[in-house]
Write a protein that holds these residues in place. Structure first.
Motif, PDB file in Angstrom:
ATOM      1  N   PRO A   1       0.792  -1.235   0.000  1.00 54.67           N
ATOM      2  CA  PRO A   1       0.000   0.000   0.000  1.00 54.67           C
ATOM      3  C   PRO A   1       0.827   1.290   0.000  1.00 54.67           C
ATOM      4  N   ILE A   2       1.918   1.298   0.745  1.00 52.03           N
ATOM      5  CA  ILE A   2       2.688   2.537   0.856  1.00 52.03           C
ATOM      6  C   ILE A   2       3.348   2.857  -0.485  1.00 52.03           C
TER       7      ILE A   2
ATOM      8  N   ILE B   1      -3.703  11.583   1.027  1.00 52.15           N
ATOM      9  CA  ILE B   1      -4.488  10.901   2.043  1.00 52.15           C
ATOM     10  C   ILE B   1      -5.513   9.981   1.384  1.00 52.15           C
TER      11      ILE B   1
ATOM     12  N   LEU C   1      -3.790   6.985  -0.167  1.00 54.77           N
ATOM     13  CA  LEU C   1      -3.296   6.075   0.864  1.00 54.77           C
ATOM     14  C   LEU C   1      -4.439   5.265   1.469  1.00 54.77           C
TER      15      LEU C   1
ATOM     16  N   ILE D   1      -4.820   1.225   1.300  1.00 52.68           N
ATOM     17  CA  ILE D   1      -4.920   0.386   2.493  1.00 52.68           C
ATOM     18  C   ILE D   1      -6.162  -0.490   2.426  1.00 52.68           C
TER      19      ILE D   1
ATOM     20  N   ASP E   1      -5.588  -3.232   0.070  1.00 48.39           N
ATOM     21  CA  ASP E   1      -4.666  -4.217   0.613  1.00 48.39           C
ATOM     22  C   ASP E   1      -5.370  -5.151   1.584  1.00 48.39           C
ATOM     23  N   PHE E   2      -6.286  -4.571   2.370  1.00 44.78           N
ATOM     24  CA  PHE E   2      -7.076  -5.402   3.269  1.00 44.78           C
ATOM     25  C   PHE E   2      -7.804  -6.487   2.496  1.00 44.78           C
TER      26      PHE E   2
ATOM     27  N   GLU F   1       8.684  -3.396   0.386  1.00 44.27           N
ATOM     28  CA  GLU F   1       7.393  -3.949   0.804  1.00 44.27           C
ATOM     29  C   GLU F   1       7.152  -5.332   0.212  1.00 44.27           C
TER      30      GLU F   1
ATOM     31  N   TYR G   1      -8.148  -5.256  14.476  1.00 42.79           N
ATOM     32  CA  TYR G   1      -7.962  -3.915  13.916  1.00 42.79           C
ATOM     33  C   TYR G   1      -8.937  -2.895  14.491  1.00 42.79           C
TER      34      TYR G   1
ATOM     35  N   ILE H   1       4.454   7.011   9.085  1.00 48.93           N
ATOM     36  CA  ILE H   1       4.424   5.570   8.863  1.00 48.93           C
ATOM     37  C   ILE H   1       5.813   5.068   8.495  1.00 48.93           C
TER      38      ILE H   1
ATOM     39  N   LEU I   1       3.333  -2.431   9.118  1.00 47.13           N
ATOM     40  CA  LEU I   1       3.013  -1.382   8.171  1.00 47.13           C
ATOM     41  C   LEU I   1       1.519  -1.081   8.140  1.00 47.13           C
ATOM     42  N   MET I   2       0.707  -2.120   8.047  1.00 45.87           N
ATOM     43  CA  MET I   2      -0.728  -1.881   7.960  1.00 45.87           C
ATOM     44  C   MET I   2      -1.289  -1.272   9.242  1.00 45.87           C
TER      45      MET I   2
ATOM     46  N   ALA J   1      -0.348   2.289   9.342  1.00 46.11           N
ATOM     47  CA  ALA J   1      -1.078   3.121   8.393  1.00 46.11           C
ATOM     48  C   ALA J   1      -2.475   3.428   8.916  1.00 46.11           C
ATOM     49  N   VAL J   2      -3.151   2.427   9.466  1.00 47.72           N
ATOM     50  CA  VAL J   2      -4.520   2.640   9.960  1.00 47.72           C
ATOM     51  C   VAL J   2      -4.528   3.657  11.101  1.00 47.72           C
TER      52      VAL J   2
ATOM     53  N   LEU K   1      -3.561   7.257   9.917  1.00 51.11           N
ATOM     54  CA  LEU K   1      -4.596   7.901   9.118  1.00 51.11           C
ATOM     55  C   LEU K   1      -5.732   8.394  10.008  1.00 51.11           C
TER      56      LEU K   1
END
Lengths: 512, 512
Positions: free
Chosen positions: A171-172, A192, A195, A199, A202-203, A387, B228, B382, B395-396, B399-400, B403
């Motif tokens: 994601p990054i 933003i 990103l 994310i 990616d989930f 990554e 999460y 991040i 990383l994830m 990021a969460v 954000l």
């Protein structure tokens, strides 16, 4: 008053993020299914060719399938030429306002065309198409909500970053790639939203494929500082080979054009048929190359094998890309880089110049370096490989190799490959649309031809109008006798239809 | 002709990179020595306070030292106010063309002032000063070569990224921080030069400090997707506390101002003296906080201890920053974030809502989230925490949390803290310089007051001139009766002296 104002702003940003997440979820799902179908297709083809070793009549069936695939995808390419190739240049053109297309036909034809073309075992990558699929999701979302202008661009960019993120689980780097290479800009809102979208995507793809990085190479050694000299040499070599790659890839589709007896959209027949010997003798190297990278990273083959793999993959990936089939060059480039790196390492080992346990580091860094040189997006390369490989141990070696490969390609006159592809396709389209005039800024560089000249003595490209000159903090209204200085920024009115031509001419004049 | 052209360009880019590397090596060396002296100073102070537990007369000596330090650094601050505080706002102002200062006095006074102030055990960070040290190296380099304008800006930015890179051993995040938060721009030339500079600086500091990441927290578990939900809650809380931090930190120096009997430059006396109880009873939490973060990451203390540490560090870091001593808030913010994250984790564990082995993840992600909220640079956060902790597993989650913390601060009306500090200091300086007029662009947002109004009906800020309106691809020359639309971009001539005032007013009008 001010408070009300504020609250409204906040919602607009959260709103953008929410839209980004929604687009990310949709794009993530579509791209995950895309990825799944491709990987199953590839396994099927590999199995098929293994069977064909024993049952030669299966090759006859393959030829039949080739013809059918060629006719089907060729028809789609003819109807909707925007689905051709990687898709990154198209998205880039769209975000620059130079290309416009309908989202729905592109979405479904790219999807199925990509599954068939990439899943067939041709040396094509899924990442460019994934970016375009994501971008069209964003575009479709904008269309359904009647969002236009800058907000629409942001949604398209978010979709693109979601697509790449789902394709690579990165994601990054994906958000950064969209900003560095495709969007060429850097505002918080885009940042933003892209990103958040990446994310979310990616989930989704984590649900499909689990948490293991795409190019998981287990390797914990750090390169000793004393060995960094080799990285410089590696970077130089990758730059050379990178420039070679650029030169070939930008010409290959015109070579196909020489087969006059075959309409352009059916070029893929040649690629499908020539795939047969590779499928029979080297089925394990078929496809985009991710499996191959992981296997080379784990245990590098000998020098001869690596040489053969490099030559075959170089030739075949060019051949596949040149057909115009919907498939990318991103993953094939990484694969070539990995092979070059392993080759470099194995040669050093054979000459007793490095120990065998360093080979994986050369493999990993060469992927980043090769892509950094060809795409000229070094920052993204570093992060992307980090990554995708899933470890931070190689950050410094990656950075060194990427930077040197980038500079080498730059010295050799190479431009970013996706932008060059876009320019190529715009030239071909001879677009003479009647879009209104746009404005472009051109900084005047040290080596500019126009430095020190009066405006009336400069050969401006046809149809342009110099609107103003920014000099430091001042703005100058241009007259015929105004002298242009190094460091000025020129604002030009430019007819939309001649954009790339004028950009090219102005590059010469301003010395960029 | 074209070939000659090309060759010249190539050298200019390589030249920039070479300059970046040179600046990176110098800045890397200076910052490494800076860092070394600070960490030794801190050890000395911790040892000193342990002795003072047995020999009370040593506290008398401490008071004497406090007075001497206050007088010495106070004098420097008075002579060269640009060395005050973090240094990041100053560099930002310099790159925006709003601040200008002599490089040499800033370099040496910031260096020694920083060593004394940060090495004394006050809760100050080394990273802001490192950025400014690096930036002045770049500025000095430009001055020695008589480089000015945009090229000088690039060199200053490179130095800044080298400084941060050497302070934290995080070259990638450092270059990105300079681009995202300080430079606000994104051109290949800056990108490449800053990256090369950061890598060179990282090399130097690796020689000094080895390859271990700065905040090395060994932790290999990945957070299960089901957990999460907690990250969302954590992000919200960090956003709230982040906004609180912003509100206090931007006011604290004016609170000091109320001690009329003490000249502003000697405020540090209060901080030095109030440090005594902490030094006596909690010497292990003194300083910027990197040791503390590593120890909490390894084994989190109980809830009560964490609460005490949070309150003490919050109050004392505000107190230290408010004195205007040359020291940053970056590392102290990360430390507060880590404490909050550990606290959050321990509370969940105590309530049987999460298992104890997840606490380090909350600690790590909270660092990033807290900094992302306060600085409003989520992307950098991040990457920075990823590089500083040295693993990609988080990383994830990073990021969460980042954000959400970012969006929370945004909803609460928080602006990026360094920009706000810069604005504060510009207000104070009441700059009435006679710098020429500059041009600014303002997009008109959805909620703009001016949307749909005629130009003559809008209350423009004094001294501004609307030069043109960009609407889509068109440029409109404004007249009194031209109606402004949502989505327009306005180009205004603005007197340099009222820049921040006008920016503020225009924000209200355009609804950003």
């Amino acid at each position: 008053m001010k408070d009300i104002q504020r609250k409204k702003i906040d919602f607009s940003r959260i709103n953008a993020v929410a839209q980004g997440i929604l687009i990310g979820l949709i794009a993530g799902t579509i791209v995950s299914v895309f990825r799944l179908l491709i990987s199953h297709g590839l396994l099927l083809v590999q199995w098929y060719f293994r069977q064909a070793n024993h049952h030669v009549w299966l090759l006859g069936v393959w030829i039949l399938i080739s013809v059918l695939l060629t006719l089907l995808i060729g028809r789609w390419i003819k109807q909707t030429p925007e689905i051709k190739g990687s898709g990154i240049p198209q998205v880039e053109g769209q975000l620059m306002g130079e290309v416009e297309y309908q989202w729905w036909p592109v979405l479904w034809k790219k999807f199925f065309g990509g599954v068939l073309a990439i899943g067939s075992g041709l040396f094509l990558g899924r990442e460019g198409p994934s970016i375009q699929l994501g971008a069209t999701v964003g575009q479709g979302f904008a269309a359904s909500r009647k969002i236009s202008g800058n907000k629409r661009r942001i949604l398209i960019a978010s979709g693109a970053s979601a697509g790449l993120s789902a394709a690579f689980n990165a994601p990054i780097a994906s958000s950064l790639f969209i900003l560095e290479e495709v969007y060429h800009n850097f505002s918080t809102m885009v940042w933003i939203t892209a990103l958040a979208s990446a994310i979310a995507a990616d989930f989704v793809s984590t649900f499909f494929f689990g948490l293991t990085p795409v190019l998981h190479i287990t390797y914990v050694h750090a390169l000793p500082l004393a060995q960094y000299g080799w990285l410089i040499l590696l970077g130089l070599l990758l730059g050379l080979f990178g420039r070679l790659y650029q030169l070939v890839v930008l010409r290959v589709s015109s070579w196909y054009h020489k087969f006059k007896w075959l309409p352009d959209q059916y070029n893929s027949l040649i690629a499908f048929l020539l795939l047969i010997p590779v499928g029979l003798f080297l089925p394990q190297i078929l496809g985009g190359g991710n499996q191959l990278i992981v296997s080379i990273g784990g245990q590098a083959p000998g020098i001869i094998v690596l040489l053969i793999v490099f030559v075959v993959r170089f030739v075949y990936s060019m051949m596949a890309y040149g057909t115009g089939l919907p498939g990318g060059i991103f993953l094939p480039i990484l694969t070539l880089g990995a092979v070059l790196g392993a080759l470099f390492g194995q040669i050093l080992v054979a000459m007793h110049l490095a120990s065998a346990n360093l080979v994986p580091i050369f493999t990993i860094t060469a992927m980043a370096g090769y892509f950094a040189g060809i795409s000229k997006a070094p920052f993204t390369s570093i992060l992307l490989i980090t990554e995708m490989v899933g470890t931070l141990h190689h950050l410094m070696p990656l950075a060194v190799v990427s930077l040197i490969a980038y500079l080498t390609v730059d010295v050799l006159g190479g431009t970013p490959v996706y932008a060059a592809m876009l320019e190529n396709s715009l030239h071909k389209a001879h677009q003479g649309s009647s879009l209104p005039v746009t404005q472009l800024e051109f900084p005047v560089f040290e080596n500019a031809i126009m430095d020190g000249k009066q405006i009336r003595d400069i050969e401006w490209p046809d149809g342009t109008l110099l609107v103003e000159i920014k000099r430091g903090e001042r703005v100058i209204v241009p007259h015929g006798d105004t002298v242009i200085h190094l460091g000025d920024t020129l604002l030009l009115n430019v007819p939309q239809s001649k954009l790339s031509h004028i950009r090219h001419k102005m590059k010469n004049l301003t010395g960029e």
